[in-house]
Design a protein around this motif. Structure first.
Motif, PDB file in Angstrom:
ATOM      1  N   ILE A 255       0.608  -1.339  -0.009  1.00 58.85           N
ATOM      2  CA  ILE A 255       0.041  -0.095   0.030  1.00 58.85           C
ATOM      3  C   ILE A 255       1.047   1.411  -0.053  1.00 58.85           C
ATOM      4  O   ILE A 255       1.968   1.153   0.588  1.00 58.85           O
TER       5      ILE A 255
ATOM      6  N   CYS B 137       0.751   5.944  -0.015  1.00 60.34           N
ATOM      7  CA  CYS B 137      -0.120   7.060   0.137  1.00 60.34           C
ATOM      8  C   CYS B 137      -0.446   7.025   1.459  1.00 60.34           C
ATOM      9  O   CYS B 137      -1.490   7.627   1.679  1.00 60.34           O
TER      10      CYS B 137
ATOM     11  N   HIS C 136      -1.357  -0.823  -3.969  1.00 57.58           N
ATOM     12  CA  HIS C 136      -2.528  -0.217  -3.757  1.00 57.58           C
ATOM     13  C   HIS C 136      -2.703   0.967  -3.311  1.00 57.58           C
ATOM     14  O   HIS C 136      -1.715   1.167  -2.396  1.00 57.58           O
ATOM     15  N   ARG C 137      -3.313   1.870  -3.489  1.00 54.69           N
ATOM     16  CA  ARG C 137      -3.312   3.245  -2.920  1.00 54.69           C
ATOM     17  C   ARG C 137      -4.103   3.166  -1.812  1.00 54.69           C
ATOM     18  O   ARG C 137      -5.316   2.647  -1.647  1.00 54.69           O
TER      19      ARG C 137
ATOM     20  N   THR D  56      -9.349  11.611  -9.029  1.00 51.26           N
ATOM     21  CA  THR D  56      -8.966  10.493  -8.264  1.00 51.26           C
ATOM     22  C   THR D  56      -9.888   9.429  -7.739  1.00 51.26           C
ATOM     23  O   THR D  56     -10.483  10.026  -6.754  1.00 51.26           O
TER      24      THR D  56
ATOM     25  N   GLU E 258     -10.871   6.848  -5.975  1.00 49.32           N
ATOM     26  CA  GLU E 258     -10.346   5.931  -4.998  1.00 49.32           C
ATOM     27  C   GLU E 258     -11.192   4.746  -4.766  1.00 49.32           C
ATOM     28  O   GLU E 258     -12.636   5.062  -4.698  1.00 49.32           O
TER      29      GLU E 258
ATOM     30  N   THR F 113      -9.839  11.847  -1.183  1.00 52.94           N
ATOM     31  CA  THR F 113      -8.423  11.695  -1.202  1.00 52.94           C
ATOM     32  C   THR F 113      -7.783  12.978  -0.245  1.00 52.94           C
ATOM     33  O   THR F 113      -8.677  13.364   0.294  1.00 52.94           O
TER      34      THR F 113
ATOM     35  N   SER G  96      -0.914  14.423  -0.365  1.00 56.94           N
ATOM     36  CA  SER G  96       0.253  13.766   0.039  1.00 56.94           C
ATOM     37  C   SER G  96       1.446  13.871  -0.834  1.00 56.94           C
ATOM     38  O   SER G  96       0.959  13.885  -2.182  1.00 56.94           O
TER      39      SER G  96
ATOM     40  N   LYS H 198       1.471  10.797  -3.097  1.00 55.33           N
ATOM     41  CA  LYS H 198       0.596  10.858  -4.096  1.00 55.33           C
ATOM     42  C   LYS H 198       1.012  11.550  -5.481  1.00 55.33           C
ATOM     43  O   LYS H 198       0.518  11.482  -6.632  1.00 55.33           O
TER      44      LYS H 198
ATOM     45  N   LYS I 167       2.204   9.660  -8.791  1.00 49.46           N
ATOM     46  CA  LYS I 167       0.820   9.775  -9.232  1.00 49.46           C
ATOM     47  C   LYS I 167       0.138   8.542  -9.454  1.00 49.46           C
ATOM     48  O   LYS I 167      -0.784   8.203  -8.891  1.00 49.46           O
ATOM     49  N   ARG I 168       0.708   7.826 -10.447  1.00 42.48           N
ATOM     50  CA  ARG I 168       0.016   6.547 -10.912  1.00 42.48           C
ATOM     51  C   ARG I 168       1.169   5.199 -10.918  1.00 42.48           C
ATOM     52  O   ARG I 168       1.058   4.469 -11.566  1.00 42.48           O
TER      53      ARG I 168
ATOM     54  N   ASP J  25       0.695   2.954  -8.940  1.00 46.15           N
ATOM     55  CA  ASP J  25      -0.212   1.499  -8.641  1.00 46.15           C
ATOM     56  C   ASP J  25      -0.430   1.383 -10.036  1.00 46.15           C
ATOM     57  O   ASP J  25      -0.525   0.025 -10.415  1.00 46.15           O
TER      58      ASP J  25
END
Length: 600
Positions: free
Chosen positions: A343, A345, A376-377, A400, A402, A429, A432, A435, A439-440, A442
């Motif tokens: 995990i 962020c 995973h975020r 975002t 989530e 969200t 962070s 993040k 950003k991407r 994940d």
């Protein structure tokens, strides 16, 4: 016509999402009521209904389907990423028929029970936590419109107040035998697929980001060994299945239990294989030997972070050096695959913390091709310690998504999400540095996993060449396209449904320019031929070819794949299909002046 209807979580995909809990409750109640378990994803897959592009149109389709069954009571299983459909379907059927009694159960409704009843008058009651002991009393009370005052484990309204009764005592290990499912109607069990059976419940640990301890109260239980083994035998007799997934957050916590399980599995000579979830720090060489010797072929490990600092903050407390050595030992057991889940962020995570996670993920990716890495975020789930840290600074961000799910356009439910941020915190969200900078990441890890069957060797070559972090920034512009494509795929269901083939086709097209650029910049025959070998494998898959094709290459492909060695000699690869899998075999035509170069 059904007196009682259970509605499974709606994900808008074609996976067989079987929730064992609903079948257990159905088996308890069916001696008293006519009862149906509805899985709308399965109905769509089988053509009984047809999903549309609009989420609200789909709510109407599902609502009318339920209403046509003329039920008196409808119960919804709720989980965070399928909570919105449950709320909207319940609202629809209650508007059409106010006589229907609606109740919610499952993790999401349990941890947000007060907010649910306060916000949604169309929900009559919420069944809290584990319900086997109380479901008959609960449904009888709801059915006959009696007082819930004496019913354990229920949240309800009384005298214009919301009340919550303490849950009944949790089921003991020996009693779990009574709640074994063999009737999976309306699902058709695929004997070739991995069949999920319950191994027990609860997790004795207290990770600060997880709701499991809230739902089960950290009360750890496992089914008796013979109960699980007998269930495997009976499922094999009924459905022909030989591959089992034992569902339990922490199946291996009790060392003596697992040793006993494996000993009895081998003693009975069962011709099955199985997978499970574990903590890496409860495994040692003896236990691993015992498990793999009893046909354990897969272990899911929640590593969560590569940062020792964050390990302490989230109360996971793994020794990461020992974790790697344990995973290395599992990899020495050729039959056992590993999924290592991370995990990022977290509220307290810094860029330096996440760099440590990247290093650990890279080490695992290079360690063995039987390790699947997931990232995973962090999702701010209700009622967790980590969410409490940021509850005053979370915000809804339309870019975002989530924990969003297939085919929900947030434009259609935005007002609902904005009005109740605690119930729908998974759609929120917070700012962070991790993040922002990664950003991407994940989506990058998901990409590697999605195409690994076809491009694993190309990715491993580039990871070795650049490192995982640098490779991310080299591919970042294409990752954004992958992310957008995946979300577009999720929103479309008219005349189709989200399939692995369709997803792979879209992703393959999105990253093709990246591969071509890297081949051009690399300027080695080795990588050029390696890419051509894997590219044609993907073409063969996407074209659904059933013939046999032989392709010629400038290097010995077998040596390149198995030993990362380049032999400049002509070789031939035969591509062919068996079922859904693409296979290759090799033939080398040797030259007198072979040249060898190690490209490791």
């Amino acid at each position: 016509m059904s007196e009682l209807v259970f509605v499974n979580a709606v994900y808008f995909n074609d996976d067989n999402n079987i929730h064992l809990g609903q079948f257990i409750l159905r088996d308890i109640l069916k001696k008293h009521y006519s009862i149906d378990c509805i899985n709308f994803d399965l109905l769509n897959k089988n053509g009984a209904i047809k999903y549309k592009e609009s989420f609200l149109e789909n709510i109407k389709i599902m609502g009318e389907y339920i209403l046509n069954l003329s039920p008196r009571v409808v119960g919804f299983y709720t989980i965070c990423n399928a909570f919105i459909p449950a709320v909207k379907i319940a609202e629809y059927i209650k508007e059409k028929n106010k006589e229907i009694k609606v109740f919610f159960g499952g993790p999401q409704a349990t941890v947000t029970s007060y907010e649910c009843l306060e916000a949604f008058p169309f929900i009559d009651a919420i069944c809290l936590g584990e319900s086997e002991r109380t479901i008959e009393q609960f449904v009888d009370t709801l059915w006959n419109q009696k007082s819930f005052a004496a019913v354990p484990g229920v949240a309800y309204r009384s005298e214009k107040k919301i009340r919550s009764n303490p849950c009944a005592e949790l089921i003991g290990e020996e009693q779990l035998e009574k709640y074994t499912v063999f009737d999976y109607t309306p699902f058709n069990i695929n004997k070739e697929a991995r069949h999920r059976i319950e191994g027990g419940r609860g997790c004795p640990f207290g990770c600060t980001f997880c709701t499991t301890s809230t739902f089960w109260g950290r009360h750890y239980r496992v089914k008796p060994v013979d109960v699980i083994l007998n269930e495997m035998v009976k499922c094999n007799e009924i459905y022909g299945v030989k591959h089992f997934g034992i569902e339990h957050d922490m199946f291996t916590v009790n060392r003596q239990y697992i040793l006993h399980f494996c000993k009895n599995f081998r003693k009975r000579g069962l011709p099955f294989d199985w997978t499970c979830s574990s903590r890496v720090d409860v495994l040692d060489e003896e236990l691993i030997d015992c498990m793999t010797g009893a046909n354990c072929v897969g272990i899911y490990l929640g590593i969560e972070t590569g940062s020792a600092r964050i390990q302490k903050i989230i109360n996971k407390n793994l020794n990461l050096k020992n974790a790697v050595e344990t995973i290395r030992y599992i990899c020495s057991k050729r039959q056992c695959a590993i999924t290592a889940s991370f995990i990022f962020c977290y509220p307290d995570e810094t860029i330096e913390d996440f760099k440590e996670t990247i290093k650990l993920m890279e080490e695992l990716l290079l360690l063995s091709n039987r390790i699947t890495v997931q990232l995973h975020r962090f999702i701010p789930l209700p009622s967790t310690e980590e969410t409490e840290k940021i509850k005053d600074r979370i915000y809804f961000d339309e870019t975002t998504l989530e924990a969003t799910q297939d085919n929900i356009s947030l434009e259609e439910v935005k007002d609902l999400v904005l009005e109740y941020p605690n119930m729908f915190s998974q759609y929120y969200t917070f700012d962070s540095p991790v993040k922002e900078y990664y950003k991407r990441f994940d989506s990058f890890i998901l990409l590697i996993d999605t195409v690994k069957e076809f491009y694993s060797n190309c990715f491993l070559y580039l990871i070795k060449k650049y490192g995982l972090e640098t490779l991310f920034f080299r591919i970042e512009e294409y990752i954004e396209n992958v992310y957008l494509l995946l979300n577009r795929i999720m929103e479309v269901t008219q005349n189709t449904i989200n399939t692995p083939e369709r997803r792979f086709l879209e992703i393959n097209m999105a990253i093709e320019p990246f591969w071509k650029r890297e081949v051009e910049l690399d300027q080695t025959v080795y990588f050029e031929e390696l890419y051509e070998y894997e590219r044609y494998k993907s073409i063969f898959y996407l074209e659904q070819r059933k013939d046999t094709v032989v392709k010629c290459f400038k290097i010995n492909i077998k040596e390149a794949l198995e030993n990362q060695v380049m032999l400049e000699e002509e070789s031939f690869v035969k591509y062919y299909r068996r079922g859904e899998k693409i296979y290759t075999s090799y033939l080398v035509k040797k030259k007198k002046d072979d040249k060898e170069r190690n490209v490791r």
